[in-house]
Design a protein around this motif. Structure first.
Motif, PDB file in Angstrom:
ATOM      1  N   GLY A 136       0.499  -1.110   0.134  1.00  0.00           N
ATOM      2  CA  GLY A 136      -0.283   0.207   0.010  1.00  0.00           C
ATOM      3  C   GLY A 136       1.129   1.266  -0.256  1.00  0.00           C
ATOM      4  N   HIS A 137       1.774   1.483   0.295  1.00  0.00           N
ATOM      5  CA  HIS A 137       3.006   2.287   0.800  1.00  0.00           C
ATOM      6  C   HIS A 137       3.804   2.407  -0.729  1.00  0.00           C
ATOM      7  CE1 HIS A 137       3.116   3.735   4.964  1.00  0.00           C
ATOM      8  NE2 HIS A 137       2.476   2.560   5.181  1.00  0.00           N
ATOM      9  N   PHE A 138       3.787   1.232  -1.069  1.00  0.00           N
ATOM     10  CA  PHE A 138       4.560   1.673  -2.448  1.00  0.00           C
ATOM     11  C   PHE A 138       3.815   2.631  -3.689  1.00  0.00           C
ATOM     12  CE2 PHE A 138       5.015   0.116  -7.011  1.00  0.00           C
ATOM     13  CZ  PHE A 138       6.723   0.347  -6.917  1.00  0.00           C
ATOM     14  N   SER A 139       2.827   2.076  -3.822  1.00  0.00           N
ATOM     15  CA  SER A 139       1.363   2.238  -4.333  1.00  0.00           C
ATOM     16  C   SER A 139       0.999   3.443  -4.676  1.00  0.00           C
ATOM     17  CB  SER A 139      -0.050   1.098  -4.446  1.00  0.00           C
ATOM     18  OG  SER A 139       0.703  -0.144  -4.383  1.00  0.00           O
ATOM     19  N   ILE A 140       0.631   3.945  -3.210  1.00  0.00           N
ATOM     20  CA  ILE A 140      -0.166   5.191  -3.116  1.00  0.00           C
ATOM     21  C   ILE A 140       1.165   6.534  -3.383  1.00  0.00           C
ATOM     22  CG2 ILE A 140      -1.901   4.672  -1.700  1.00  0.00           C
ATOM     23  CD1 ILE A 140      -0.288   5.489   0.619  1.00  0.00           C
ATOM     24  N   PHE A 141       2.690   5.899  -3.270  1.00  0.00           N
ATOM     25  CA  PHE A 141       3.173   6.832  -3.308  1.00  0.00           C
ATOM     26  C   PHE A 141       4.125   7.217  -4.769  1.00  0.00           C
ATOM     27  CE2 PHE A 141       3.773   8.286   1.422  1.00  0.00           C
ATOM     28  CZ  PHE A 141       4.081   9.016   1.084  1.00  0.00           C
ATOM     29  N   ALA A 142       3.989   5.377  -5.453  1.00  0.00           N
ATOM     30  CA  ALA A 142       4.040   5.792  -7.038  1.00  0.00           C
ATOM     31  C   ALA A 142       2.914   6.308  -7.698  1.00  0.00           C
ATOM     32  CB  ALA A 142       4.181   4.261  -6.766  1.00  0.00           C
ATOM     33  N   ALA A 143       1.440   5.752  -7.078  1.00  0.00           N
ATOM     34  CA  ALA A 143       0.494   6.964  -8.028  1.00  0.00           C
ATOM     35  C   ALA A 143       0.482   8.446  -7.928  1.00  0.00           C
ATOM     36  CB  ALA A 143      -0.826   6.171  -7.392  1.00  0.00           C
ATOM     37  N   VAL A 144       0.473   8.646  -7.344  1.00  0.00           N
ATOM     38  CA  VAL A 144       0.423  10.362  -7.309  1.00  0.00           C
ATOM     39  C   VAL A 144       2.167  10.908  -8.104  1.00  0.00           C
ATOM     40  CG1 VAL A 144       1.029  12.430  -5.797  1.00  0.00           C
ATOM     41  CG2 VAL A 144       0.080  10.770  -4.309  1.00  0.00           C
TER      42      VAL A 144
ATOM     43  N   GLY B 217       9.074  15.332  -6.138  1.00  0.00           N
ATOM     44  CA  GLY B 217       9.373  14.122  -5.904  1.00  0.00           C
ATOM     45  C   GLY B 217       9.756  14.707  -4.855  1.00  0.00           C
ATOM     46  N   LEU B 218      10.712  16.363  -4.304  1.00  0.00           N
ATOM     47  CA  LEU B 218      10.533  16.904  -3.082  1.00  0.00           C
ATOM     48  C   LEU B 218       9.549  16.807  -2.109  1.00  0.00           C
ATOM     49  CD1 LEU B 218      12.848  18.390  -1.189  1.00  0.00           C
ATOM     50  CD2 LEU B 218      12.138  20.119  -1.879  1.00  0.00           C
ATOM     51  N   ALA B 219       8.539  17.136  -2.874  1.00  0.00           N
ATOM     52  CA  ALA B 219       7.099  17.361  -2.005  1.00  0.00           C
ATOM     53  C   ALA B 219       6.770  15.471  -1.183  1.00  0.00           C
ATOM     54  CB  ALA B 219       6.333  17.932  -2.905  1.00  0.00           C
ATOM     55  N   LEU B 220       6.934  14.647  -2.436  1.00  0.00           N
ATOM     56  CA  LEU B 220       6.935  13.443  -2.087  1.00  0.00           C
ATOM     57  C   LEU B 220       8.002  12.875  -0.698  1.00  0.00           C
ATOM     58  CD1 LEU B 220       5.472  11.960  -5.449  1.00  0.00           C
ATOM     59  CD2 LEU B 220       3.739  12.961  -3.315  1.00  0.00           C
ATOM     60  N   VAL B 221       8.528  12.933  -0.969  1.00  0.00           N
ATOM     61  CA  VAL B 221       9.788  12.719   0.067  1.00  0.00           C
ATOM     62  C   VAL B 221       9.580  13.641   1.460  1.00  0.00           C
ATOM     63  CG1 VAL B 221      12.077  12.687   1.050  1.00  0.00           C
ATOM     64  CG2 VAL B 221      11.250  12.212  -1.668  1.00  0.00           C
ATOM     65  N   ILE B 222       9.140  14.931   1.177  1.00  0.00           N
ATOM     66  CA  ILE B 222       9.065  15.831   2.393  1.00  0.00           C
ATOM     67  C   ILE B 222       7.579  14.756   3.528  1.00  0.00           C
ATOM     68  CG2 ILE B 222       8.191  17.969   3.459  1.00  0.00           C
ATOM     69  CD1 ILE B 222       9.740  18.874   1.552  1.00  0.00           C
ATOM     70  N   HIS B 223       6.304  14.846   2.665  1.00  0.00           N
ATOM     71  CA  HIS B 223       5.485  14.249   2.878  1.00  0.00           C
ATOM     72  C   HIS B 223       5.501  12.716   3.277  1.00  0.00           C
ATOM     73  CE1 HIS B 223       1.197  13.004   2.398  1.00  0.00           C
ATOM     74  NE2 HIS B 223       0.553  13.525   3.579  1.00  0.00           N
ATOM     75  N   ALA B 224       6.141  12.027   2.655  1.00  0.00           N
ATOM     76  CA  ALA B 224       6.247  10.807   3.566  1.00  0.00           C
ATOM     77  C   ALA B 224       7.037  10.487   4.568  1.00  0.00           C
ATOM     78  CB  ALA B 224       6.878   9.552   2.591  1.00  0.00           C
TER      79      ALA B 224
ATOM     80  N   GLY C 288       4.386   5.508  12.815  1.00  0.00           N
ATOM     81  CA  GLY C 288       5.708   5.432  12.270  1.00  0.00           C
ATOM     82  C   GLY C 288       7.063   4.338  12.007  1.00  0.00           C
ATOM     83  N   ASP C 289       6.656   3.702  11.042  1.00  0.00           N
ATOM     84  CA  ASP C 289       7.802   2.964  10.329  1.00  0.00           C
ATOM     85  C   ASP C 289       8.677   3.017   9.860  1.00  0.00           C
ATOM     86  OD1 ASP C 289       8.830   0.390   9.816  1.00  0.00           O
ATOM     87  OD2 ASP C 289       7.393  -0.314   9.481  1.00  0.00           O
ATOM     88  N   PRO C 290      10.374   3.484  10.216  1.00  0.00           N
ATOM     89  CA  PRO C 290      10.972   3.619   9.181  1.00  0.00           C
ATOM     90  C   PRO C 290      10.976   2.816   7.921  1.00  0.00           C
ATOM     91  CG  PRO C 290      11.719   3.711  11.227  1.00  0.00           C
ATOM     92  CD  PRO C 290      10.525   3.137  11.726  1.00  0.00           C
ATOM     93  N   ALA C 291      10.440   1.967   7.745  1.00  0.00           N
ATOM     94  CA  ALA C 291      10.738   0.685   6.301  1.00  0.00           C
ATOM     95  C   ALA C 291       9.352   1.287   5.623  1.00  0.00           C
ATOM     96  CB  ALA C 291      10.222  -0.605   7.320  1.00  0.00           C
ATOM     97  N   ASP C 292       8.274   1.671   6.634  1.00  0.00           N
ATOM     98  CA  ASP C 292       7.730   2.473   5.232  1.00  0.00           C
ATOM     99  C   ASP C 292       7.755   3.973   4.942  1.00  0.00           C
ATOM    100  OD1 ASP C 292       5.399   0.071   6.429  1.00  0.00           O
ATOM    101  OD2 ASP C 292       4.547   1.753   7.759  1.00  0.00           O
ATOM    102  N   PHE C 293       9.090   4.319   5.331  1.00  0.00           N
ATOM    103  CA  PHE C 293       9.271   5.795   5.060  1.00  0.00           C
ATOM    104  C   PHE C 293      10.378   5.270   3.567  1.00  0.00           C
ATOM    105  CE2 PHE C 293      12.875   8.502   4.353  1.00  0.00           C
ATOM    106  CZ  PHE C 293      12.377   9.574   4.244  1.00  0.00           C
TER     107      PHE C 293
ATOM    108  N   LEU D   5       9.656   5.861  -0.320  1.00  0.00           N
ATOM    109  CA  LEU D   5      10.506   6.809  -1.224  1.00  0.00           C
ATOM    110  C   LEU D   5      10.584   5.725  -2.445  1.00  0.00           C
ATOM    111  CD1 LEU D   5      13.497   7.282   1.844  1.00  0.00           C
ATOM    112  CD2 LEU D   5      11.513   9.266   0.219  1.00  0.00           C
ATOM    113  N   ILE D   6      10.780   4.183  -2.279  1.00  0.00           N
ATOM    114  CA  ILE D   6      11.115   3.126  -3.299  1.00  0.00           C
ATOM    115  C   ILE D   6       9.789   3.925  -4.359  1.00  0.00           C
ATOM    116  CG2 ILE D   6      11.445   1.309  -4.185  1.00  0.00           C
ATOM    117  CD1 ILE D   6      12.709   0.087  -1.741  1.00  0.00           C
ATOM    118  N   GLY D   7       8.339   3.581  -3.780  1.00  0.00           N
ATOM    119  CA  GLY D   7       7.495   3.943  -4.588  1.00  0.00           C
ATOM    120  C   GLY D   7       7.454   5.450  -5.225  1.00  0.00           C
ATOM    121  N   ILE D   8       7.956   6.614  -4.597  1.00  0.00           N
ATOM    122  CA  ILE D   8       8.777   7.507  -5.735  1.00  0.00           C
ATOM    123  C   ILE D   8       9.157   7.160  -6.696  1.00  0.00           C
ATOM    124  CG2 ILE D   8       9.283  10.120  -5.616  1.00  0.00           C
ATOM    125  CD1 ILE D   8       8.183   9.346  -2.501  1.00  0.00           C
TER     126      ILE D   8
END
Length: 125
Positions: A46-54, A69-76, A92-97, A101-104
């Motif tokens: 889900g984390h990968f998908s929602i950031f990749a989709a945006v 990319g910068l806005a999405l990294v800050i938001h992540a 919060g989970d560092p692995a989610d972050f 980033l990979i999704g972005i």
């Protein structure tokens, strides 16, 4: 070069706004949305998908990849801090972050690969 699909610009905006809405719900719902499917770390999909989709839909709208990319990294990063601070049933989970980033990165890459096929013909990003 493949033919363009010539998606109307308003439809690209609908896709982008929809992707952002799903992302905000997924990140800030009081409880983690969706089933965990009994698979450890399934939430990473889900984390990968929602950031990749945006990232993909924003690229199709010819947003600057650097700024998007910068806005999405800050938001992540901010989303993980906000989940820990303000959502009692979320953490919060560092692995989610890292997954965000990979999704972005993948989303920006796919967006660039497909932009000329999807963007309106009047758009020369």
């Amino acid at each position: 070069m493949p033919n363009r699909v010539r998606v109307p610009r308003w439809l690209l905006w609908v896709a982008f706004i929809g992707a952002v809405a799903v992302q905000l719900y997924g990140l800030y719902a009081p409880d983690a949305p969706g089933p965990d499917a009994g698979i450890p770390h399934f939430d990473k999909v889900g984390h990968f998908s929602i950031f990749a989709a945006v990232a993909v839909t924003g690229t199709w709208l010819c947003f600057s990849s650097w700024w998007l990319g910068l806005a999405l990294v800050i938001h992540a990063g901010a989303s993980e801090v906000l989940q820990t601070a303000f959502l009692p049933h979320r953490a919060g989970d560092p692995a989610d972050f890292v997954t965000d980033l990979i999704g972005i990165a993948v989303g920006l890459w796919v967006g660039h690969l497909t932009r000329r096929m999807v963007a309106p013909r009047t758009s020369d990003c």
